[in-house]
Design a protein around this motif. Sequence first.
Motif, PDB file in Angstrom:
ATOM      1  N   LEU A  73       0.901  -1.005  -0.140  1.00  0.00           N
ATOM      2  CA  LEU A  73      -0.073   0.072  -0.110  1.00  0.00           C
ATOM      3  C   LEU A  73       0.804   1.289  -0.155  1.00  0.00           C
ATOM      4  CD1 LEU A  73      -2.698   1.525   0.181  1.00  0.00           C
ATOM      5  CD2 LEU A  73      -2.571   1.255   2.919  1.00  0.00           C
ATOM      6  N   LEU A  74       1.908   1.325   0.830  1.00  0.00           N
ATOM      7  CA  LEU A  74       2.873   2.454   0.995  1.00  0.00           C
ATOM      8  C   LEU A  74       3.330   2.587  -0.376  1.00  0.00           C
ATOM      9  CD1 LEU A  74       4.808   1.964   4.481  1.00  0.00           C
ATOM     10  CD2 LEU A  74       2.853   3.772   3.848  1.00  0.00           C
ATOM     11  N   ARG A  75       3.907   1.613  -1.064  1.00  0.00           N
ATOM     12  CA  ARG A  75       4.354   1.652  -2.530  1.00  0.00           C
ATOM     13  C   ARG A  75       3.609   2.283  -3.416  1.00  0.00           C
ATOM     14  NH1 ARG A  75       7.941  -3.560  -3.309  1.00  0.00           N
ATOM     15  NH2 ARG A  75       7.960  -2.964  -5.471  1.00  0.00           N
ATOM     16  N   SER A  76       2.326   1.478  -3.393  1.00  0.00           N
ATOM     17  CA  SER A  76       1.356   2.032  -4.266  1.00  0.00           C
ATOM     18  C   SER A  76       1.048   3.667  -4.250  1.00  0.00           C
ATOM     19  CB  SER A  76       0.096   1.328  -4.443  1.00  0.00           C
ATOM     20  OG  SER A  76      -0.461   1.453  -3.033  1.00  0.00           O
ATOM     21  N   LEU A  77       1.120   4.191  -3.001  1.00  0.00           N
ATOM     22  CA  LEU A  77       0.816   5.675  -2.719  1.00  0.00           C
ATOM     23  C   LEU A  77       1.788   6.783  -3.016  1.00  0.00           C
ATOM     24  CD1 LEU A  77      -1.381   5.200   0.753  1.00  0.00           C
ATOM     25  CD2 LEU A  77      -2.145   5.443  -1.638  1.00  0.00           C
ATOM     26  N   THR A  78       3.093   6.057  -2.967  1.00  0.00           N
ATOM     27  CA  THR A  78       4.173   6.934  -3.251  1.00  0.00           C
ATOM     28  C   THR A  78       4.051   8.012  -4.437  1.00  0.00           C
ATOM     29  OG1 THR A  78       5.726   5.403  -1.897  1.00  0.00           O
ATOM     30  CG2 THR A  78       6.775   7.031  -3.513  1.00  0.00           C
ATOM     31  N   PRO A  79       3.773   7.583  -5.604  1.00  0.00           N
ATOM     32  CA  PRO A  79       3.883   8.398  -6.744  1.00  0.00           C
ATOM     33  C   PRO A  79       2.753   9.394  -6.569  1.00  0.00           C
ATOM     34  CG  PRO A  79       3.128   6.340  -7.395  1.00  0.00           C
ATOM     35  CD  PRO A  79       3.811   6.097  -5.885  1.00  0.00           C
ATOM     36  N   SER A  80       1.667   9.177  -6.082  1.00  0.00           N
ATOM     37  CA  SER A  80       0.471  10.023  -6.034  1.00  0.00           C
ATOM     38  C   SER A  80       0.781  11.183  -5.026  1.00  0.00           C
ATOM     39  CB  SER A  80      -0.771   9.487  -5.852  1.00  0.00           C
ATOM     40  OG  SER A  80      -0.689   8.525  -4.691  1.00  0.00           O
ATOM     41  N   VAL A  81       1.329  10.706  -3.871  1.00  0.00           N
ATOM     42  CA  VAL A  81       1.693  11.917  -2.810  1.00  0.00           C
ATOM     43  C   VAL A  81       2.774  12.629  -3.152  1.00  0.00           C
ATOM     44  CG1 VAL A  81       2.608  12.129  -0.412  1.00  0.00           C
ATOM     45  CG2 VAL A  81       0.889  10.233  -0.765  1.00  0.00           C
ATOM     46  N   LEU A  82       3.840  11.934  -4.047  1.00  0.00           N
ATOM     47  CA  LEU A  82       4.866  12.789  -4.616  1.00  0.00           C
ATOM     48  C   LEU A  82       4.260  13.949  -5.597  1.00  0.00           C
ATOM     49  CD1 LEU A  82       7.777  13.647  -4.675  1.00  0.00           C
ATOM     50  CD2 LEU A  82       7.941  11.563  -6.285  1.00  0.00           C
ATOM     51  N   GLY A  83       3.425  13.485  -6.409  1.00  0.00           N
ATOM     52  CA  GLY A  83       2.907  14.187  -7.290  1.00  0.00           C
ATOM     53  C   GLY A  83       2.066  15.456  -6.977  1.00  0.00           C
ATOM     54  N   ILE A  84       1.553  15.310  -5.678  1.00  0.00           N
ATOM     55  CA  ILE A  84       0.582  16.232  -5.150  1.00  0.00           C
ATOM     56  C   ILE A  84       1.540  17.238  -4.318  1.00  0.00           C
ATOM     57  CG2 ILE A  84      -0.809  16.907  -3.295  1.00  0.00           C
ATOM     58  CD1 ILE A  84      -2.272  13.894  -3.669  1.00  0.00           C
ATOM     59  N   LEU A  85       2.638  16.929  -3.834  1.00  0.00           N
ATOM     60  CA  LEU A  85       3.373  18.094  -3.221  1.00  0.00           C
ATOM     61  C   LEU A  85       4.416  18.667  -4.407  1.00  0.00           C
ATOM     62  CD1 LEU A  85       3.389  16.304  -0.714  1.00  0.00           C
ATOM     63  CD2 LEU A  85       5.705  16.605  -0.245  1.00  0.00           C
ATOM     64  N   VAL A  86       4.580  18.154  -5.568  1.00  0.00           N
ATOM     65  CA  VAL A  86       5.177  18.964  -6.633  1.00  0.00           C
ATOM     66  C   VAL A  86       3.929  20.072  -7.084  1.00  0.00           C
ATOM     67  CG1 VAL A  86       6.017  18.589  -8.962  1.00  0.00           C
ATOM     68  CG2 VAL A  86       6.820  17.029  -7.353  1.00  0.00           C
ATOM     69  N   ARG A  87       2.904  19.272  -7.296  1.00  0.00           N
ATOM     70  CA  ARG A  87       1.755  20.432  -8.059  1.00  0.00           C
ATOM     71  C   ARG A  87       1.534  21.400  -7.137  1.00  0.00           C
ATOM     72  NH1 ARG A  87      -3.173  18.348  -7.503  1.00  0.00           N
ATOM     73  NH2 ARG A  87      -2.468  16.156  -7.624  1.00  0.00           N
ATOM     74  N   ARG A  88       1.813  21.258  -5.643  1.00  0.00           N
ATOM     75  CA  ARG A  88       1.521  22.476  -4.717  1.00  0.00           C
ATOM     76  C   ARG A  88       2.735  23.379  -4.671  1.00  0.00           C
ATOM     77  NH1 ARG A  88      -0.657  19.444   0.869  1.00  0.00           N
ATOM     78  NH2 ARG A  88      -2.673  19.226   0.326  1.00  0.00           N
ATOM     79  N   GLY A  89       3.971  23.205  -5.218  1.00  0.00           N
ATOM     80  CA  GLY A  89       4.624  24.054  -5.553  1.00  0.00           C
ATOM     81  C   GLY A  89       6.042  23.656  -4.959  1.00  0.00           C
ATOM     82  N   ALA A  90       6.187  22.540  -4.531  1.00  0.00           N
ATOM     83  CA  ALA A  90       7.509  21.820  -3.971  1.00  0.00           C
ATOM     84  C   ALA A  90       8.308  21.366  -5.439  1.00  0.00           C
ATOM     85  CB  ALA A  90       7.149  20.711  -3.093  1.00  0.00           C
TER      86      ALA A  90
END
Length: 381
Positions: A5-22
Motif C-alpha cells: 500500500l505504501l509503495r502504491s501511494l508513493t507516486p501520487s503523494v509525491l505528485g501532489i507535493l510537486v503540484r503544490r509548488g515543491a
Amino acid sequence: MDEALLRSLTPSVLGILVRRGADFAAAEDAVQDALLEAVRVWPDDPPRDPKGWLVTVAWRKFLDAARADTARRRREDLVDEEPAPGPASGVDDTLRLYFLCAHPSLTPASAVALTLRAVGGLTTRQIARAYLVPEATMAQRISRAKRTVSGVRFDRPGDVATVLRVLYLVFNEGYSGDVDLAAEAIRLTRQLAARVDHPEVAGLLALMLLHHARRAGRTAPDGSLVPLAEQDRGRWDTASIAEGVEILQAALARDRLGEFQAQAAIAALHADAPTAEETDWVQIVEWYDELIRLTDSPVVRLNRAVAVGEADGPRAGLAALAALDDSLPRRTAVAAHLHERDGDLATAARLYAEAAHQAPNLAERDHLVRQAARLNARRRR
C-alpha cells in the motif's frame, strides 16, 4: 504494515507535493520522511485515509525543511498557503512522474534508479542491494538525478518511448538482493498501461510477461543456466503466457507495430511451441525481419542469424552471421552453436572456449565452459 500500500501511494503523494509548488528533490525527500513516519506510527494507529495522512505529513516535512533552509527563502511564502487537512486530491500524478524520471538529460542508470525510488516506492537501500552497489553510491546517484530534474516543467506530452526503455532496463536487471526487479518492472508497466492507451506499452507488458513466464525453467537446481531448447516447459507459467498472448493480440490488432510488439511476438512463438523441435522458426525469422526494419539493431541481426540457422540450416545461419562485426557481443557464442549444429565439433569447442572469456557474467561463462568441455569429451570418445 502494508508495504505494498505504501509503495502504491508513493507516486501520487509525491505528485501532489510537486503540484503544490515543491521542487522534485525536496518533495521526494519529504515523502520518504513521511513513509518512515508511517512505518513507525501505522502499526499501532492506522489512519482512515492513508493517502491523506501521507500527504499531510509529507507537506509538513517539506515545510519544516523549507523553514530550516535559509538558502531557499523563496519557499517560505508557501507556509501561509498550507491547505487545510482533509481527503487527498483524486488527481493521479503517476504518469507525470514516469516522464519526469525518464527525462532525456538523465543517464539510463540514473533514470532507472529515480523511477524505482519515485514511482516504485523502493528505498535507497533496496535499490542499492538490487544493483549490488553501496548504499552511499546509490544515494549519490539518486541525489544527482533529483537535482537534474528539479524545476523541470511539463508543458507538452512526454516521450513514451523513453519511459518504455527505462522500464525495459529495469526488467532486464532481473533479480538480485531483496528486490525482484523483473517483477517490479512488470508492476510498473501495468501501472503505465492502465494510464496510457498505446500499443507499444501493451507490447512491452506482453513481452515482460512472456519472458518472465519462462523464469523457473532457466536455471538448474545448482544455479547453472539451462538453454531454451533444453528447458522443462512444464515449469513455465502458463497463466502468464496466456495473459501475455492476449495482451499482444489486442495490441497487434491496432496495426501500429513497434519493436516491443515484434519482440513479444517472437517470445509468444517460443512459448506456444509444445517442444523445442516444434518451434515455428520460419515465422520467427519473419518477425526478426520486421524488427530489423524497425530498429536495424546489430543485436537483432545476431538473433536473426540463430533463427535462420534453425529454419534453413546451420550453414545458412553461418552465412547470415558472416555479415556481422566480429566484436559484436555474444557473436562468438552464436558461431560456436551454429558450427556444432553443422557437425564441426572441433571449431565449436574452440569457439565456446573463446566465448567463455568474453562472457558478461559468471553464470554465462560457466555455461560456455561446460559446452566446450562437453564437445571436447565427445571428440575424445
